[in-house]
Design an enzyme around this catalytic site. Structure first.
Site, PDB file in Angstrom:
ATOM      1  N   THR A 232      -0.813  -2.927  10.381  1.00  0.00           N
ATOM      2  CA  THR A 232      -1.386  -3.017   9.035  1.00  0.00           C
ATOM      3  C   THR A 232      -0.455  -3.878   8.272  1.00  0.00           C
ATOM      4  O   THR A 232       0.335  -3.416   7.460  1.00  0.00           O
ATOM      5  CB  THR A 232      -1.409  -1.701   8.265  1.00  0.00           C
TER       6      THR A 232
ATOM      7  N   GLU B  71       6.137   4.326   7.418  1.00  0.00           N
ATOM      8  CA  GLU B  71       5.761   5.617   6.836  1.00  0.00           C
ATOM      9  C   GLU B  71       6.532   6.766   7.479  1.00  0.00           C
ATOM     10  O   GLU B  71       6.494   6.961   8.690  1.00  0.00           O
ATOM     11  CB  GLU B  71       4.267   5.864   7.035  1.00  0.00           C
TER      12      GLU B  71
ATOM     13  N   LYS C 278       3.815  -7.121   4.013  1.00  0.00           N
ATOM     14  CA  LYS C 278       3.667  -5.689   3.774  1.00  0.00           C
ATOM     15  C   LYS C 278       3.293  -5.040   5.103  1.00  0.00           C
ATOM     16  O   LYS C 278       2.674  -5.659   5.965  1.00  0.00           O
ATOM     17  CB  LYS C 278       2.611  -5.398   2.719  1.00  0.00           C
TER      18      LYS C 278
ATOM     19  N   THR D 173       0.878  -1.182   0.000  1.00  0.00           N
ATOM     20  CA  THR D 173       0.000   0.000   0.000  1.00  0.00           C
ATOM     21  C   THR D 173       0.913   1.230   0.000  1.00  0.00           C
ATOM     22  O   THR D 173       1.359   1.658  -1.051  1.00  0.00           O
ATOM     23  CB  THR D 173      -0.968  -0.017   1.201  1.00  0.00           C
TER      24      THR D 173
ATOM     25  N   ASN E 182       0.089  10.813   6.489  1.00  0.00           N
ATOM     26  CA  ASN E 182      -1.126  10.307   7.116  1.00  0.00           C
ATOM     27  C   ASN E 182      -2.237  11.327   7.235  1.00  0.00           C
ATOM     28  O   ASN E 182      -3.324  11.019   7.717  1.00  0.00           O
ATOM     29  CB  ASN E 182      -0.794   9.727   8.492  1.00  0.00           C
TER      30      ASN E 182
ATOM     31  N   THR F 282      -8.646  10.891   1.233  1.00  0.00           N
ATOM     32  CA  THR F 282      -9.254  11.855   0.308  1.00  0.00           C
ATOM     33  C   THR F 282      -8.262  12.293  -0.763  1.00  0.00           C
ATOM     34  O   THR F 282      -7.129  11.845  -0.793  1.00  0.00           O
ATOM     35  CB  THR F 282      -9.747  13.082   1.087  1.00  0.00           C
TER      36      THR F 282
END
EC number: 2.3.1.35
Lengths: 403, 403
Positions: B199, B279, B188, B165, B398, B403
């Site tokens: 995640t 991230e 992942k 992702t 994040n 959106t």
């Protein structure tokens, strides 16, 4: 609890029976005022305090906890720029010496009635792990006591400014009871705002007549609903201190109920001011949980959501990413049924029975205030946590603090 | 536990008894491959799995937990781009239909031996709260089964890529046992990396002969020490799944001890790869706690420090602000004595007996790896948590995800 209105008081206030003085010891890099002395000139000296629940407590917290066992306070010495935390026995000795110096200087410049060191609370905020430059602190303490004797004032705005660290505005709140007594508070707090208080110092004063036990009850009730529910970054500071002092100068006895309402109102206003001025804040966020098995579970669930980095970054981005709210609340140590959870953002339903509601991604969160309302659907308990978003500015501010 | 070496395998690997295929269903905005099918062609089909402890579980987790009660798996269908979480009964039906389609397509294109839907695990990752575009998923599933029948391959690198992702690199690890069996894993994970998994999706395959009970023990031991100790942002995902499948194709029986070591080694490598690719990461951080009352308390204390925003932002700024480490550990629900705590940064002592050591502010933390070692001085327990710094890039990434 009866109603009592306390409002922000950015221009200061006056509570009979209290005088203040502020000075520059040289603890802040900015060269701004960094020390304050608050004196209760009576006739009464009842007081109460609540403190951080962090197991690592700064020297001034350890000292002031002992002081308050008597239920009385004559003076509060405050400084910003150095927390005197994680400084070992030497740091405790520094705090003790500064309290002694308040007593000694006061005797020298003001005479009777004498103040004993054990009647002096000490509050420090600032960098953790550095010894106080004690000579500067003691010299400043001398000046504070001397100037207090020469020209007593009650400049609470100056006190609120002197205790600021990364705060950008001073925080003051004030209210008056129709029966003729007053209550005012000053506070600071900008990060490390968490569970049991925060990097926050608060001094609340009233001229109502009250016993230490009454003050203690009012303060505990108020902090449980205000500062304890302000959670900016989940970090509980080593120095958190909230003090409540009564001079009794009004001669008016307050009932417990009246006192509870007044102390709550002042603390509530200060907590809102701290939230609005939290480090890097761009959104003021309230997480409300209803339908929990109990009030405690509601607050616990709200706290988990309030601390969730992914929820907080989404809110920074005005992103109605309600899935992150569910992912967060699912980690809370509370009873819940995933298929009964509903979520509203600013009054718009975005999730019902654990799944999306049409239009959920279109809710406008671009304003500065965001209300997240979660209904767990398993009971009657409700509660809230006040928090902020997690912004790039929060990271920037906190990535270069000690160096 | 015996030694077993597993290494990153960025060019893929081969474990006899397993074939894979990947395709593009159209779930990712990038248009990259987003679905994968892993097939265990035997002769054995023993399997085990561990899952998120989040109470809000995605449909594929609920499904796969049921599937694994048999201790057997023939296939794993994976997708990225949509987590199929918080999608209610309809979302569960979508997962169920995709498992049925694997069975149906496989029968159509491959014939005997048939695969039953209940032998098909499903793993999804991506945005929470959106229904799967089920027609796309079913069409892609048909293609996967058809292409598998035409040209069976074992392109694990493609599988690792398909499930990415916000990961920036595919994550693979591989090792061989001298006795003649192999083990490989793909995974992942980039955010929502937390307590009980993250995640993260991981599929580990081996051609060793092993029972479901052996696989279950090996997998639980390995995840407890690897993924369970990877905590990037304290957020446990709705979809975390780690699967271990054995084809038995080597014909070699592995002992429990050998299996434990091999599964641990593969999971350890994948956890390190996830940490390095988290991230917004700029620092790989290990928080080690020693001298705790127990191993559990050591890990609990390390986790509190690893989740502390003020510690993480300081490390982002290469700031040796050890006071924040003490403030954080003081909030941990563990036994400690503030005056006995010592802290090292990258082997340099910065705090002893709860107070500063000369030179503490001068430690160089500018490199990409930071080890924070905390000794509580109250017992013999030790443990660690692997985490990252909290960077402006983490917030940026994040704050604009859905959106």
């Amino acid at each position: 609890m009866t109603d009592f209105v306390a409002a922000p008081a950015s221009n200061g206030f006056d509570v009979p029976g209290f005088v203040t003085w502020t000075t520059t010891a040289g603890l802040k890099n900015s060269g701004s005022e960094d020390m304050a002395l608050v004196l209760n000139i009576g006739p009464h000296d009842a007081a109460a305090g609540v403190f951080t629940r962090n197991k690592v407590k700064a020297a001034p917290v350890l000292w002031t906890q002992q002081v308050l066992k008597s239920g009385a306070l004559r003076a509060v010495l405050l400084n910003a720029g150095n927390a005197n935390a994680c400084t070992g026995p030497d740091g405790f000795a520094d705090t003790h010496r500064s309290a002694e110096r308040v007593a000694q200087s006061y005797r020298e410049y003001n005479g009777e009635p004498e103040i004993a060191p054990i009647q002096v609370a000490v509050c420090s905020t600032g960098l953790i792990g550095e010894r106080l430059p004690i000579a500067k602190v003691l010299n400043a303490t001398d000046r504070l006591a001397m100037e207090l004797s020469m020209a007593p004032v009650a400049d609470w705005k100056a006190v609120a400014r002197a205790i600021m660290t990364t705060d950008t505005v001073p925080k003051l709140a004030f209210g008056e009871h129709p029966a003729g007594w007053k209550i005012g508070g000053v506070g600071k707090g900008a990060a490390m705002l968490a569970p049991s208080l925060a990097t926050m110092l608060v001094v609340v004063t009233t001229d109502a007549v009250a016993t230490p036990a009454q003050l203690d009850q009012a303060l505990r009730r108020a902090t449980a609903l205000t500062f304890d529910r302000l959670d900016v970054d989940g970090v509980s500071s080593t120095n958190d201190t909230v003090l409540l002092l009564s001079s009794g100068a009004s001669g008016v006895e307050a009932s417990q109920d009246e006192l509870d309402a007044a102390v709550f109102a002042v603390c509530e206003s200060l907590a809102a001011q701290m939230q609005a001025d939290a480090e890097g804040v761009t959104k003021r966020v309230v997480i409300r949980v209803a339908g929990a098995a109990s009030e405690d579970e509601a607050v616990a669930a709200a706290r988990v959501v309030a601390r969730d980095s992914l929820v907080k970054t989404a809110l920074f981005g005005s992103d109605p990413n309600w899935g992150r709210v569910l992912a967060a609340v699912g980690c809370a140590p509370v009873e819940l049924d995933p298929d009964k959870i509903s979520v509203q953002f600013n009054g718009h339903q975005v999730c019902a029975n654990g799944a999306a509601v049409p239009g959920a991604r279109d809710v406008d969160l671009s304003g500065p205030d965001i209300a997240v309302e979660i209904d767990l659907g398993v009971g009657e308990g409700s509660g809230w946590i006040r928090t902020t978003d997690l912004s790039t500015e929060y990271v920037r501010l906190n990535s270069a603090y000690s160096t």
